[in-house]
Design a protein around this motif. Structure first.
Motif, PDB file in Angstrom:
ATOM      1  N   UNK A   1      86.068  78.147  62.842  1.00 55.30           N
ATOM      2  CA  UNK A   1      85.473  77.028  62.097  1.00 55.30           C
ATOM      3  C   UNK A   1      84.226  76.466  62.789  1.00 55.30           C
ATOM      4  N   UNK A   2      84.219  76.490  64.119  1.00 53.62           N
ATOM      5  CA  UNK A   2      83.068  75.930  64.835  1.00 53.62           C
ATOM      6  C   UNK A   2      82.071  77.001  65.286  1.00 53.62           C
ATOM      7  N   UNK A   3      82.358  78.263  64.905  1.00 49.18           N
ATOM      8  CA  UNK A   3      81.384  79.320  65.156  1.00 49.18           C
ATOM      9  C   UNK A   3      81.265  79.759  66.598  1.00 49.18           C
ATOM     10  N   UNK A   4      82.364  79.689  67.347  1.00 47.41           N
ATOM     11  CA  UNK A   4      82.367  80.187  68.722  1.00 47.41           C
ATOM     12  C   UNK A   4      82.859  81.627  68.717  1.00 47.41           C
ATOM     13  N   UNK A   5      82.232  82.473  69.553  1.00 44.00           N
ATOM     14  CA  UNK A   5      82.444  83.915  69.440  1.00 44.00           C
ATOM     15  C   UNK A   5      83.850  84.378  69.811  1.00 44.00           C
ATOM     16  N   UNK A   6      84.441  83.788  70.826  1.00 45.23           N
ATOM     17  CA  UNK A   6      85.763  84.256  71.257  1.00 45.23           C
ATOM     18  C   UNK A   6      86.649  83.098  71.682  1.00 45.23           C
ATOM     19  N   UNK A   7      87.957  83.334  71.542  1.00 47.83           N
ATOM     20  CA  UNK A   7      88.924  82.294  71.917  1.00 47.83           C
ATOM     21  C   UNK A   7      88.905  82.055  73.424  1.00 47.83           C
ATOM     22  N   UNK A   8      88.731  83.113  74.200  1.00 46.99           N
ATOM     23  CA  UNK A   8      88.741  82.952  75.664  1.00 46.99           C
ATOM     24  C   UNK A   8      87.542  82.126  76.129  1.00 46.99           C
ATOM     25  N   UNK A   9      86.384  82.367  75.523  1.00 48.52           N
ATOM     26  CA  UNK A   9      85.198  81.589  75.874  1.00 48.52           C
ATOM     27  C   UNK A   9      85.374  80.126  75.471  1.00 48.52           C
ATOM     28  N   UNK A  10      85.981  79.920  74.291  1.00 55.58           N
ATOM     29  CA  UNK A  10      86.245  78.547  73.837  1.00 55.58           C
ATOM     30  C   UNK A  10      87.158  77.820  74.822  1.00 55.58           C
ATOM     31  N   UNK A  11      88.237  78.493  75.250  1.00 53.55           N
ATOM     32  CA  UNK A  11      89.168  77.867  76.205  1.00 53.55           C
ATOM     33  C   UNK A  11      88.458  77.518  77.508  1.00 53.55           C
ATOM     34  N   UNK A  12      87.551  78.406  77.914  1.00 52.82           N
ATOM     35  CA  UNK A  12      86.826  78.192  79.170  1.00 52.82           C
ATOM     36  C   UNK A  12      85.937  76.944  79.092  1.00 52.82           C
ATOM     37  N   UNK A  13      85.112  76.840  78.038  1.00 48.37           N
ATOM     38  CA  UNK A  13      84.174  75.709  77.962  1.00 48.37           C
ATOM     39  C   UNK A  13      84.909  74.411  77.594  1.00 48.37           C
ATOM     40  N   UNK A  14      86.015  74.505  76.853  1.00 43.95           N
ATOM     41  CA  UNK A  14      86.808  73.318  76.531  1.00 43.95           C
ATOM     42  C   UNK A  14      87.413  72.743  77.813  1.00 43.95           C
ATOM     43  N   UNK A  15      87.938  73.610  78.659  1.00 44.81           N
ATOM     44  CA  UNK A  15      88.548  73.173  79.917  1.00 44.81           C
ATOM     45  C   UNK A  15      87.497  72.580  80.850  1.00 44.81           C
ATOM     46  N   UNK A  16      86.318  73.211  80.896  1.00 43.02           N
ATOM     47  CA  UNK A  16      85.236  72.682  81.725  1.00 43.02           C
ATOM     48  C   UNK A  16      84.828  71.277  81.272  1.00 43.02           C
ATOM     49  N   UNK A  17      84.841  71.053  79.948  1.00 42.89           N
ATOM     50  CA  UNK A  17      84.394  69.769  79.404  1.00 42.89           C
ATOM     51  C   UNK A  17      85.458  68.689  79.523  1.00 42.89           C
ATOM     52  N   UNK A  18      86.703  69.031  79.279  1.00 41.90           N
ATOM     53  CA  UNK A  18      87.751  68.000  79.159  1.00 41.90           C
ATOM     54  C   UNK A  18      88.858  68.103  80.211  1.00 41.90           C
ATOM     55  N   UNK A  19      88.781  69.129  81.061  1.00 37.89           N
ATOM     56  CA  UNK A  19      89.752  69.234  82.146  1.00 37.89           C
ATOM     57  C   UNK A  19      91.140  69.650  81.724  1.00 37.89           C
ATOM     58  N   UNK A  20      91.270  70.265  80.546  1.00 35.82           N
ATOM     59  CA  UNK A  20      92.570  70.680  80.036  1.00 35.82           C
ATOM     60  C   UNK A  20      92.376  71.811  79.034  1.00 35.82           C
TER      61      UNK A  20
END
Length: 344
Positions: free
Chosen positions: A309-328
């Protein structure tokens, strides 16, 4: 309720003295600099002033007001020409009791010269951090300066300098310029003492002034500096931010956005730096993360569906940048939300 303060002098030392009477702060002086500090129910901040030869001075403000403040300059003397640059925040400017106010905005090059006897009014909004510096020039004093070279100014600004009696009001709300912003930042970082500090401040003030004069010249000649944006450019960036939100799942490269907005890639990056203090890609990534976090909180979409829905290429990359931003991790974030709901 709005607080109104009235200043009845154009002289730097009197302005600080009268401001202190209004703001109930502490006024000190060192190396020719006057500094007013206040922290009370009106607001908090630092206002400093230093004067130089030939009628040039700096009034520098780093303030936050807790209530709307109306600052009125009511004098009979010819007001100085003021070169204004806002590093943070925004406020309004008007003359006399007119209902019409100019919006003065962050990173905008501003020149003000009110008519003599006119009431010069600034409206400062409550709860907003404001950093602004005024380079003030008393034209009669400055024209006595050897090699002042004002005749090399364009006709419009030359007429302002030569208006010794302040008969014609003038205001300029020009381009948005990050080069000036960088020099103002350097001005704030002068930490020398005594003579070295005074010389450093004076040199940087003249550098900033020269950049503001150059911007004014190019603005009047319908030319633009590489580091400048027009108001129309700013409007295009605002419209583009709406386009990004509406197309968050699609391709949003700089080239695509440049074509969509009609701005060059360089102007595009500059615009996002001015408005959002981010590159285009940083802005898009943050927006994708904020939308995905909202999806995790308010929908039953799976993480994989949210990634799509948000146009991110992969789930693993999403998890990585989400964790970097929010610490979880996103999965743990959703679990945490469910636990907090079940305990309320």
């Amino acid at each position: 309720m709005m607080r109104e303060f009235v200043i009845t002098s154009i002289k730097d030392e009197r302005i600080l003295f009268q401001l202190n009477a209004c703001l109930d702060g502490e006024l000190t002086e060192e190396w020719g600099e006057r500094t007013l500090r206040f922290d009370n129910e009106i607001g908090k901040g630092v206002i400093r002033n230093i004067g130089f030869d030939w009628g040039v001075s700096l009034l520098d403000c780093d303030v936050t007001f807790y209530k709307d403040v109306k600052l009125v300059f009511k004098t009979t003397s010819v007001s100085p020409i003021e070169f204004v640059f806002i590093s943070k925040g925004s406020f309004k400017y008007g003359q006399d009791d007119s209902e019409e106010y100019l919006d003065l905005e962050q990173f905008q090059n501003i020149i003000l010269s009110p008519k003599r006897y006119a009431k010069k009014t600034f409206l400062f909004p409550a709860g907003k951090d404001l950093k602004v510096n005024f380079i003030r020039i008393l034209r009669k004093d400055y024209l006595k300066k050897k090699n002042n070279n004002v005749t090399y100014l364009n006709d419009l600004l030359l007429s302002v300098f030569n208006d010794a009696e302040g008969n014609e009001p003038y205001s300029h709300g020009g381009s948005f310029n990050l080069k000036i912003a960088d020099e103002v930042k350097a001005l704030e970082k002068v930490h020398d003492n005594g003579m070295m500090r005074t010389l450093s401040l004076e040199g940087r003030i003249y550098l900033i002034l020269s950049l503001q004069l150059l911007e004014h010249h190019n603005f009047e000649m319908s030319e633009s500096l590489p580091e400048s944006l027009t108001k129309e450019d700013i409007k295009k960036i605002h419209r583009l931010s709406e386009y990004i939100l509406d197309n968050i799942s699609g391709p949003l490269s700089v080239d695509i956005l440049s074509t969509e907005s009609g701005l060059s890639p360089k102007k595009l990056q500059l615009g996002f730096k001015v408005l959002y203090s981010k590159t285009v890609n940083e802005y898009i990534r943050q927006l994708k993360l904020e939308i995905s976090r909202d999806y995790l909180k308010t929908t039953n979409l799976s993480v994989s569906e949210i990634v799509y829905e948000v146009g991110i290429k992969s789930r693993s990359y999403f998890s990585k940048i989400f964790t970097e931003a929010y610490g979880i991790l996103p999965t743990d974030y959703r679990k945490q939300l469910k636990v907090s709901k079940s305990t309320t």
